[in-house]
Write a protein that holds these residues in place. Structure first.
Motif, PDB file in Angstrom:
ATOM      1  N   LYS A  23      51.522  47.333  50.909  1.00  0.00           N
ATOM      2  CA  LYS A  23      50.436  48.193  51.362  1.00  0.00           C
ATOM      3  C   LYS A  23      49.320  48.245  50.315  1.00  0.00           C
ATOM      4  CE  LYS A  23      53.330  51.238  54.107  1.00  0.00           C
ATOM      5  NZ  LYS A  23      53.876  52.588  54.200  1.00  0.00           N
ATOM      6  N   SER A  24      49.668  48.320  49.045  1.00  0.00           N
ATOM      7  CA  SER A  24      48.651  48.427  48.001  1.00  0.00           C
ATOM      8  C   SER A  24      48.193  47.071  47.505  1.00  0.00           C
ATOM      9  CB  SER A  24      49.195  49.246  46.829  1.00  0.00           C
ATOM     10  OG  SER A  24      50.263  48.545  46.227  1.00  0.00           O
ATOM     11  N   GLY A  25      48.650  46.008  48.075  1.00  0.00           N
ATOM     12  CA  GLY A  25      48.282  44.662  47.651  1.00  0.00           C
ATOM     13  C   GLY A  25      46.816  44.374  47.842  1.00  0.00           C
ATOM     14  N   ALA A  26      46.213  44.871  48.916  1.00  0.00           N
ATOM     15  CA  ALA A  26      44.797  44.623  49.162  1.00  0.00           C
ATOM     16  C   ALA A  26      43.943  45.326  48.119  1.00  0.00           C
ATOM     17  CB  ALA A  26      44.431  45.098  50.565  1.00  0.00           C
ATOM     18  N   ARG A  27      44.283  46.583  47.803  1.00  0.00           N
ATOM     19  CA  ARG A  27      43.520  47.309  46.784  1.00  0.00           C
ATOM     20  C   ARG A  27      43.744  46.696  45.414  1.00  0.00           C
ATOM     21  NH1 ARG A  27      45.115  53.222  47.104  1.00  0.00           N
ATOM     22  NH2 ARG A  27      46.862  52.435  48.276  1.00  0.00           N
ATOM     23  N   GLY A  28      44.969  46.311  45.107  1.00  0.00           N
ATOM     24  CA  GLY A  28      45.261  45.706  43.818  1.00  0.00           C
ATOM     25  C   GLY A  28      44.540  44.387  43.644  1.00  0.00           C
ATOM     26  N   GLY A  29      44.361  43.638  44.715  1.00  0.00           N
ATOM     27  CA  GLY A  29      43.653  42.370  44.628  1.00  0.00           C
ATOM     28  C   GLY A  29      42.189  42.570  44.285  1.00  0.00           C
ATOM     29  N   VAL A  30      41.527  43.549  44.925  1.00  0.00           N
ATOM     30  CA  VAL A  30      40.130  43.828  44.643  1.00  0.00           C
ATOM     31  C   VAL A  30      39.978  44.343  43.216  1.00  0.00           C
ATOM     32  CG1 VAL A  30      38.177  45.322  45.247  1.00  0.00           C
ATOM     33  CG2 VAL A  30      39.544  44.275  47.050  1.00  0.00           C
ATOM     34  N   LEU A  31      40.862  45.264  42.832  1.00  0.00           N
ATOM     35  CA  LEU A  31      40.811  45.819  41.485  1.00  0.00           C
ATOM     36  C   LEU A  31      41.038  44.741  40.436  1.00  0.00           C
ATOM     37  CD1 LEU A  31      40.509  48.373  39.789  1.00  0.00           C
ATOM     38  CD2 LEU A  31      42.969  48.691  39.996  1.00  0.00           C
ATOM     39  N   SER A  32      41.989  43.872  40.686  1.00  0.00           N
ATOM     40  CA  SER A  32      42.265  42.816  39.706  1.00  0.00           C
ATOM     41  C   SER A  32      41.114  41.824  39.636  1.00  0.00           C
ATOM     42  CB  SER A  32      43.571  42.099  40.036  1.00  0.00           C
ATOM     43  OG  SER A  32      43.446  41.390  41.247  1.00  0.00           O
ATOM     44  N   ARG A  33      40.458  41.535  40.785  1.00  0.00           N
ATOM     45  CA  ARG A  33      39.309  40.626  40.759  1.00  0.00           C
ATOM     46  C   ARG A  33      38.150  41.247  39.992  1.00  0.00           C
ATOM     47  NH1 ARG A  33      37.766  39.486  46.469  1.00  0.00           N
ATOM     48  NH2 ARG A  33      39.261  41.083  46.994  1.00  0.00           N
ATOM     49  N   VAL A  34      37.882  42.536  40.222  1.00  0.00           N
ATOM     50  CA  VAL A  34      36.794  43.209  39.523  1.00  0.00           C
ATOM     51  C   VAL A  34      37.090  43.275  38.029  1.00  0.00           C
ATOM     52  CG1 VAL A  34      35.610  45.422  39.236  1.00  0.00           C
ATOM     53  CG2 VAL A  34      36.037  44.532  41.522  1.00  0.00           C
ATOM     54  N   THR A  35      38.318  43.622  37.689  1.00  0.00           N
ATOM     55  CA  THR A  35      38.709  43.707  36.282  1.00  0.00           C
ATOM     56  C   THR A  35      38.584  42.358  35.597  1.00  0.00           C
ATOM     57  OG1 THR A  35      40.249  45.463  36.847  1.00  0.00           O
ATOM     58  CG2 THR A  35      40.554  44.409  34.729  1.00  0.00           C
ATOM     59  N   SER A  36      39.056  41.308  36.260  1.00  0.00           N
ATOM     60  CA  SER A  36      38.975  39.980  35.638  1.00  0.00           C
ATOM     61  C   SER A  36      37.536  39.515  35.515  1.00  0.00           C
ATOM     62  CB  SER A  36      39.805  38.971  36.420  1.00  0.00           C
ATOM     63  OG  SER A  36      39.228  38.743  37.700  1.00  0.00           O
ATOM     64  N   SER A  37      36.680  39.842  36.499  1.00  0.00           N
ATOM     65  CA  SER A  37      35.278  39.418  36.392  1.00  0.00           C
ATOM     66  C   SER A  37      34.561  40.178  35.279  1.00  0.00           C
ATOM     67  CB  SER A  37      34.553  39.609  37.727  1.00  0.00           C
ATOM     68  OG  SER A  37      34.449  40.983  38.037  1.00  0.00           O
ATOM     69  N   ILE A  38      34.914  41.449  35.082  1.00  0.00           N
ATOM     70  CA  ILE A  38      34.300  42.215  33.990  1.00  0.00           C
ATOM     71  C   ILE A  38      34.800  41.716  32.642  1.00  0.00           C
ATOM     72  CG2 ILE A  38      34.230  44.497  32.897  1.00  0.00           C
ATOM     73  CD1 ILE A  38      34.109  45.691  35.699  1.00  0.00           C
ATOM     74  N   SER A  39      36.104  41.489  32.530  1.00  0.00           N
ATOM     75  CA  SER A  39      36.654  41.070  31.239  1.00  0.00           C
ATOM     76  C   SER A  39      36.218  39.667  30.853  1.00  0.00           C
ATOM     77  CB  SER A  39      38.178  41.160  31.258  1.00  0.00           C
ATOM     78  OG  SER A  39      38.703  40.214  32.164  1.00  0.00           O
ATOM     79  N   GLN A  40      35.801  38.858  31.825  1.00  0.00           N
ATOM     80  CA  GLN A  40      35.342  37.504  31.517  1.00  0.00           C
ATOM     81  C   GLN A  40      33.823  37.400  31.441  1.00  0.00           C
ATOM     82  OE1 GLN A  40      37.151  35.088  34.522  1.00  0.00           O
ATOM     83  NE2 GLN A  40      39.200  35.263  33.654  1.00  0.00           N
ATOM     84  N   SER A  41      33.124  38.537  31.480  1.00  0.00           N
ATOM     85  CA  SER A  41      31.665  38.499  31.446  1.00  0.00           C
ATOM     86  C   SER A  41      31.172  38.165  30.041  1.00  0.00           C
ATOM     87  CB  SER A  41      31.091  39.838  31.901  1.00  0.00           C
ATOM     88  OG  SER A  41      31.309  40.820  30.918  1.00  0.00           O
ATOM     89  N   PRO A  42      29.988  37.578  29.950  1.00  0.00           N
ATOM     90  CA  PRO A  42      29.454  37.217  28.627  1.00  0.00           C
ATOM     91  C   PRO A  42      29.179  38.435  27.746  1.00  0.00           C
ATOM     92  CG  PRO A  42      28.179  36.180  30.396  1.00  0.00           C
ATOM     93  CD  PRO A  42      29.162  37.074  31.038  1.00  0.00           C
ATOM     94  N   VAL A  43      28.846  39.561  28.355  1.00  0.00           N
ATOM     95  CA  VAL A  43      28.566  40.765  27.561  1.00  0.00           C
ATOM     96  C   VAL A  43      29.833  41.231  26.845  1.00  0.00           C
ATOM     97  CG1 VAL A  43      27.846  43.164  27.702  1.00  0.00           C
ATOM     98  CG2 VAL A  43      26.685  41.451  29.085  1.00  0.00           C
ATOM     99  N   VAL A  44      30.943  41.239  27.566  1.00  0.00           N
ATOM    100  CA  VAL A  44      32.210  41.648  26.958  1.00  0.00           C
ATOM    101  C   VAL A  44      32.620  40.648  25.890  1.00  0.00           C
ATOM    102  CG1 VAL A  44      34.657  42.028  27.426  1.00  0.00           C
ATOM    103  CG2 VAL A  44      32.947  42.925  28.997  1.00  0.00           C
ATOM    104  N   TYR A  45      32.413  39.365  26.166  1.00  0.00           N
ATOM    105  CA  TYR A  45      32.755  38.336  25.181  1.00  0.00           C
ATOM    106  C   TYR A  45      31.936  38.515  23.903  1.00  0.00           C
ATOM    107  CZ  TYR A  45      33.144  33.772  22.997  1.00  0.00           C
ATOM    108  OH  TYR A  45      33.348  32.767  22.099  1.00  0.00           O
TER     109      TYR A  45
END
Length: 114
Positions: A23-45
């Motif tokens: 049931k929470s797989g859909a929310r976890g997928g969006v959250l994990s995609r957003v988290t990974s895109s933020i953590s891989q951003s050039p600003v964070v790097y």
């Protein structure tokens, strides 16, 4: 729900077979995609790189400051402390001579009287 059997006769459910995780797989997928895109951003790097460089410089500065403090401290102990002790001993000797001269009644030095 499937179960796996381990030694001792206890059966445990499989990890992936939970109904709540599906049931929470859909929310976890969006959250994990957003988290990974933020953590891989050039600003964070860049932020991580700047923080790492600042820590490296601070460590080097602290280490060199410690070395300089050690050199200054040992130099003070070797050169200045014996000088202070000798000057104090000379002052005590001069004071003792003045006390003896006043007790014996010798006249003050000629340069102060004329």
């Amino acid at each position: 729900m499937s179960s796996s059997r381990i030694a001792g006769g206890v059966s445990l459910p499989d990890r992936g077979a939970s109904s709540s995780s599906s049931k929470s797989g859909a929310r976890g997928g969006v959250l994990s995609r957003v988290t990974s895109s933020i953590s891989q951003s050039p600003v964070v790097y860049q932020g991580k790189r700047v923080a790492c460089d600042a820590a490296f410089v601070a460590k080097k500065l602290l280490k060199s400051t410690g070395k300089a403090a050690w050199i200054a401290g040992t130099t003070f102990l070797v050169l200045v402390v014996p000088l202070i002790i000798e000057m104090d001993r000379d002052a005590q000797f001069t004071e003792l001579e003045l006390q003896q001269a006043s007790l014996l009644g010798t006249p003050p030095s000629a340069s102060s009287g004329q």
